[in-house]
Design a protein around this motif. Structure first.
Motif, mmCIF file in Angstrom:
data_model
loop_
_atom_site.group_PDB
_atom_site.id
_atom_site.type_symbol
_atom_site.label_atom_id
_atom_site.label_comp_id
_atom_site.label_asym_id
_atom_site.label_seq_id
_atom_site.Cartn_x
_atom_site.Cartn_y
_atom_site.Cartn_z
ATOM 1 N N ILE A 1 0.902 -1.194 -0.024
ATOM 2 C CA ILE A 1 0.153 -0.082 -0.016
ATOM 3 C C ILE A 1 0.876 1.180 -0.074
ATOM 4 O O ILE A 1 1.766 1.253 0.605
ATOM 5 N N THR A 2 0.175 2.390 -0.550
ATOM 6 C CA THR A 2 0.991 3.640 -0.827
ATOM 7 C C THR A 2 1.220 4.384 0.553
ATOM 8 O O THR A 2 0.376 3.897 1.491
ATOM 9 N N ALA A 3 1.980 5.140 0.451
ATOM 10 C CA ALA A 3 2.141 6.367 1.667
ATOM 11 C C ALA A 3 0.739 7.035 1.765
ATOM 12 O O ALA A 3 0.456 7.093 3.118
ATOM 13 N N SER A 4 0.030 7.425 0.807
ATOM 14 C CA SER A 4 -1.372 8.188 1.171
ATOM 15 C C SER A 4 -2.244 7.144 1.452
ATOM 16 O O SER A 4 -3.353 7.605 2.215
ATOM 17 N N GLU A 5 -2.222 5.728 1.105
ATOM 18 C CA GLU A 5 -3.228 4.935 1.633
ATOM 19 C C GLU A 5 -3.016 4.505 3.256
ATOM 20 O O GLU A 5 -3.819 4.498 3.710
ATOM 21 N N ILE A 6 -1.689 4.683 3.183
ATOM 22 C CA ILE A 6 -1.286 4.266 4.799
ATOM 23 C C ILE A 6 -1.896 5.536 5.499
ATOM 24 O O ILE A 6 -2.492 5.211 6.690
ATOM 25 N N HIS A 7 -1.646 6.636 5.012
ATOM 26 C CA HIS A 7 -2.060 7.866 5.875
ATOM 27 C C HIS A 7 -3.533 8.084 6.001
ATOM 28 O O HIS A 7 -3.746 8.379 7.311
ATOM 29 N N SER A 8 -4.326 7.358 5.123
ATOM 30 C CA SER A 8 -5.513 7.498 5.062
ATOM 31 C C SER A 8 -6.195 6.595 6.132
ATOM 32 O O SER A 8 -7.050 6.851 7.124
ATOM 33 N N ILE A 9 -5.428 5.510 6.490
ATOM 34 C CA ILE A 9 -5.810 4.368 7.440
ATOM 35 C C ILE A 9 -5.606 4.972 8.690
ATOM 36 O O ILE A 9 -6.427 4.990 9.751
ATOM 37 N N ILE A 10 -4.177 5.395 8.914
ATOM 38 C CA ILE A 10 -3.928 5.996 10.241
ATOM 39 C C ILE A 10 -4.743 7.085 10.701
ATOM 40 O O ILE A 10 -5.042 7.304 11.905
ATOM 41 N N SER A 11 -5.047 8.142 9.694
ATOM 42 C CA SER A 11 -5.940 9.067 10.126
ATOM 43 C C SER A 11 -7.225 8.681 10.361
ATOM 44 O O SER A 11 -7.785 9.461 11.412
ATOM 45 N N ASP A 12 -7.745 7.843 9.863
ATOM 46 C CA ASP A 12 -9.108 7.179 10.193
ATOM 47 C C ASP A 12 -9.065 6.784 11.595
ATOM 48 O O ASP A 12 -10.126 6.606 12.247
ATOM 49 N N ILE A 13 -7.919 5.887 11.956
ATOM 50 C CA ILE A 13 -7.864 5.117 13.132
ATOM 51 C C ILE A 13 -7.898 6.137 14.075
ATOM 52 O O ILE A 13 -8.817 6.014 15.357
ATOM 53 N N VAL A 14 -7.221 7.364 13.879
ATOM 54 C CA VAL A 14 -7.019 8.371 15.287
ATOM 55 C C VAL A 14 -8.518 9.031 15.209
ATOM 56 O O VAL A 14 -8.707 9.170 16.424
#
Lengths: 500, 500
Positions: free
Chosen positions: A105-118
């Motif tokens: 998964i790409t950096a922006s996909e990872i960012h979307s996951i982490i930011s939705d977790i937070v």
């Protein structure tokens, strides 16, 4: 796809925290809605967004239940029809599925996951799928870096004007926790910046934050931390008071049931916090061997490489210091008893625990060399000089004062008024084993870490000779019932085993 | 490892359902307990077992909170000490971790997981890890067989004295749901045993169980099902009334958030229920193509192979019948309208839907051939003869009667007293598309499946010629507000598109 339902008022004021609307299970199924989906609800010219939940009460088939808070915004009349659109599921869901199907998964996909977790847009079950997806294929270095960046950037970040921003981090086990309180003032007294955040006890009777709290408050917001570090060059605070890498706590929560702690998760968790704190040079204190998280030195070297690869992406020099730990460092267990050990070292008392002093000097020396503050081989001597000269203690006094504690504290003031009980040796011989798990349990039974002065003092360590009837350890408690409870628990556990 | 805590009474009677005790988070952490762990609590000679939960209220550090129910069993005095042992975590946790780490799990490990899921010893998060672990590596055939066996054996099982126990199963989509109600009486009338369980609607306006319920009750326990099948050779009941393969529902629940439905899970879910029902010959009706669960025939063939491999392990002959489905089979949508279509076929009325009759005869014929009831090529003719002769309808009457319905029902009695509204063609041309999703939504808006007589009747099907102003479809509702709601929803959706 839009659909229509009759609106029904639910006379509960939720306080606006949870913007939830209620649907009947069959309606939700029909419209392909699962709990947690976000809905847009339109009435005349007004629109609200809310999260769907399923109920079998309060509303009927074909109705949507709206709580007082949202009702006030929409201003409908009971029973009127509203138009509902299911908003696209967070794109992070698709990214989790992608990872679960074995793709990078790409950096922006990872960012979307982490930011939705937070922001709690992902449920515990969805977060669990994300954690599980890490087992499909090992994270690539690029993914690890993306995780670290996303976890750091979704929380509070610190930047410093100076280049020599350093840190030390101990991984797991109780060994070495108190070295931090010795090493930080040594480093700061030499002019380097060391913005240290620590955790409270999770499974041990005291974390560094619990121990430091004996000497001064440890809970500060970002602005206060910046002020303290600017003035003293260092701090000894509780990381939980800040919101650095907040996704980590949520991920830990869903990892617990299976006791999953893959190395990658550990690396991400540690590095995200260091990136957030603006650290440039980092020593990691890593115990290895049976019973620790890392089973062999070969394994350890691989982990070191991962740490360094990730560090490089953020301009952080990382060095891992391997260490075998069989018993606690120092002799006190519990916040005040540990703080006493630390003060004895900083105040250079004769009865100071030498193993604690040695280990702290070693770590401080490595950090001085890693950051090129001095040339290789000189670090230990420079650290020793800072300790012996009293400069480290003076720096600690400054930190204690800035954090709101009493800088004139003396090691032996900390335990006034406690109840004690000695445990004697039942045989003559040599200390052959120290049961760390039993120490933890008995110390917690005595009241640590909540009761700061509760704990255990070990008079003997591994290899020491003992005579029958000699005191092996002393229990400290604040109330008589705790002391009694611990003595009862001691019948079930042996802390110190004496061999021949 | 045992430890001691002070017991504290919590004055709430939980009704005995949840045997939960409360601990403070820090105590739980200290003793390595996570919520859901099972604890054994000893006081004097008495012992209770309970599940740990964490609280920050009601109890203090060092205490364990016990609700009134368990308190009565233990009979302690408030504040006394109790000894606590953490019972071993279910071995299924270790098995889930093993699978998550990419290793094949054994039949007995699979059994422990499924049985712990069924008895709620595994939490939703733990079950999620299990579902996710299926993505690490495809299940081996041995694992699939183990899953099917475990899911069947942890629920109710049926055995029959006769060898020719057959079944048909339709996978997904609305197409073909009503063929079951035609095919089962045909098969049973020829002397084969067909103990058919069906589901209620999930996303469609009516499941086979909802439709059958128009004619007779469908919810029976195992003993009643055995009696009905022994007498009639077949039944048409709701599977949810039995507890066959109960793990399936729990697994579906945690699969929903990511809309995960891997083929393997589908195969396991279907086959477990067939094993539990004692089926020996099985036809699977599998729609394929864009918009269905199976994208191509090549993909479909692989799935067929998996079905047959699993079937072989249980002595079940499986055949997959591939089918393209672009529009509903039959003309009625909604329980009563669908039941009317079925009765029209069974009662051989002139206005019966020919597509429904054709498809049901095809499936029944295949089943007769698969089970070697007849030679290849003869099945369709035998099934047709059973239908034309009235034997299938007589058999259906027997089943309706045994299930407690009225066997003298006539197709046209089913819709008395409904409100209707016609939807007319706005142009002349040919039906070029039928929007199945819109059919579902409008039919549910009209009240299906809860309101049995609500639904939609399609006067035109794909390819039919229509003239401007001709009736395309008729809406049926029981209340005026539902009809109004559906007309409003129709402004957002087009069910039938007319091309030139």
């Amino acid at each position: 796809m839009a659909f229509v339902l009759n609106i029904r008022r639910i006379d509960i004021d939720t306080g606006g925290d949870t913007q939830v609307v209620l649907l009947r299970g069959r309606d939700a199924d029909a419209f392909g809605i699962t709990p947690g989906d976000r809905l847009q609800i339109r009435y005349q010219q007004r629109t609200i967004t809310a999260v769907a939940d399923i109920t079998h009460h309060s509303i009927r088939h074909g109705e949507i239940g709206v709580f007082t808070d949202l009702w006030r915004i929409l201003k409908p009349t009971d029973g009127q029809t509203v138009t509902i659109d299911v908003l696209a599921r967070p794109p992070s869901i698709a990214a989790i599925k992608k990872k679960l199907l074995g793709k990078e998964i790409t950096a922006s996909e990872i960012h979307s996951i982490i930011s939705d977790i937070v922001s709690h847009r992902l449920s515990a079950i969805e977060t669990t799928y994300f954690v599980a997806s890490g087992y499909i294929k090992p994270y690539t270095t690029r993914e690890l870096v993306g995780m670290v960046r996303a976890m750091a950037e979704t929380g509070e970040m610190f930047t410093w004007r100076r280049r020599l921003v350093v840190d030390k981090h101990s991984v797991g086990g109780l060994a070495g926790n108190r070295t931090t309180m010795v090493a930080i003032p040594i480093i700061a007294s030499l002019g380097l910046l060391i913005p240290k955040t620590s955790s409270r006890a999770i499974t041990s009777p005291s974390g560094t934050a619990d121990t430091m709290e004996v000497l001064a408050p440890v809970s500060f917001d970002g602005a206060a931390v910046r002020r303290i570090v600017r003035q003293a060059g260092g701090c000894l605070i509780w990381g939980g008071g800040l919101s650095i890498a907040p996704a980590d706590d949520i991920i830990i929560r869903v990892s617990r049931p299976l006791s999953l702690e893959p190395y990658d998760k550990m690396i991400v968790s540690i590095m995200a916090k260091k990136v957030a704190m603006g650290v440039r040079y980092l020593i990691i204190d890593l115990p290895y061997g049976p019973g620790t998280k890392i089973s062999s030195l070969v394994e350890g070297r691989k982990i070191e490489q991962r740490f360094r690869d990730v560090g490089r992406a953020f301009g952080i020099s990382v060095r891992v210091k391997f260490d075998r730990a069989n018993e606690p460092i120092g002799q006190g267990i519990g916040p005040a008893l540990e703080a006493r050990d630390v003060l004895r070292v900083l105040q250079q008392k004769d009865n100071r625990p030498r193993d604690l002093e040695e280990k702290a000097l070693g770590l401080a020396g490595e950090l001085l060399e890693l950051s090129s503050f001095c040339t290789t081989g000189k670090g230990y001597a420079i650290a020793t000089q800072a300790l012996r000269s009293g400069r480290a203690w003076a720096k600690m006094q400054q930190i204690i004062k800035l954090q709101g504690g009493n800088p004139l504290v003396d090691a032996d003031e900390l335990l006034a008024g406690t109840l004690t009980a000695d445990v004697k040796a039942s045989a003559t011989g040599r200390v052959s084993a120290i049961n760390n798990r039993a120490i933890d349990e008995i110390a917690r039974t005595l009241g640590a870490p909540d009761q700061k002065r509760a704990g255990i003092y070990l008079h003997k360590k591994l290899g020491d000779r003992v005579k029958r009837g000699q005191t092996l350890l002393t229990l400290y408690a604040v109330t008589a019932d705790r002391l009694a409870l611990a003595r009862q628990a001691l019948r079930l556990h042996t802390i110190i085993t004496i061999g021949r």
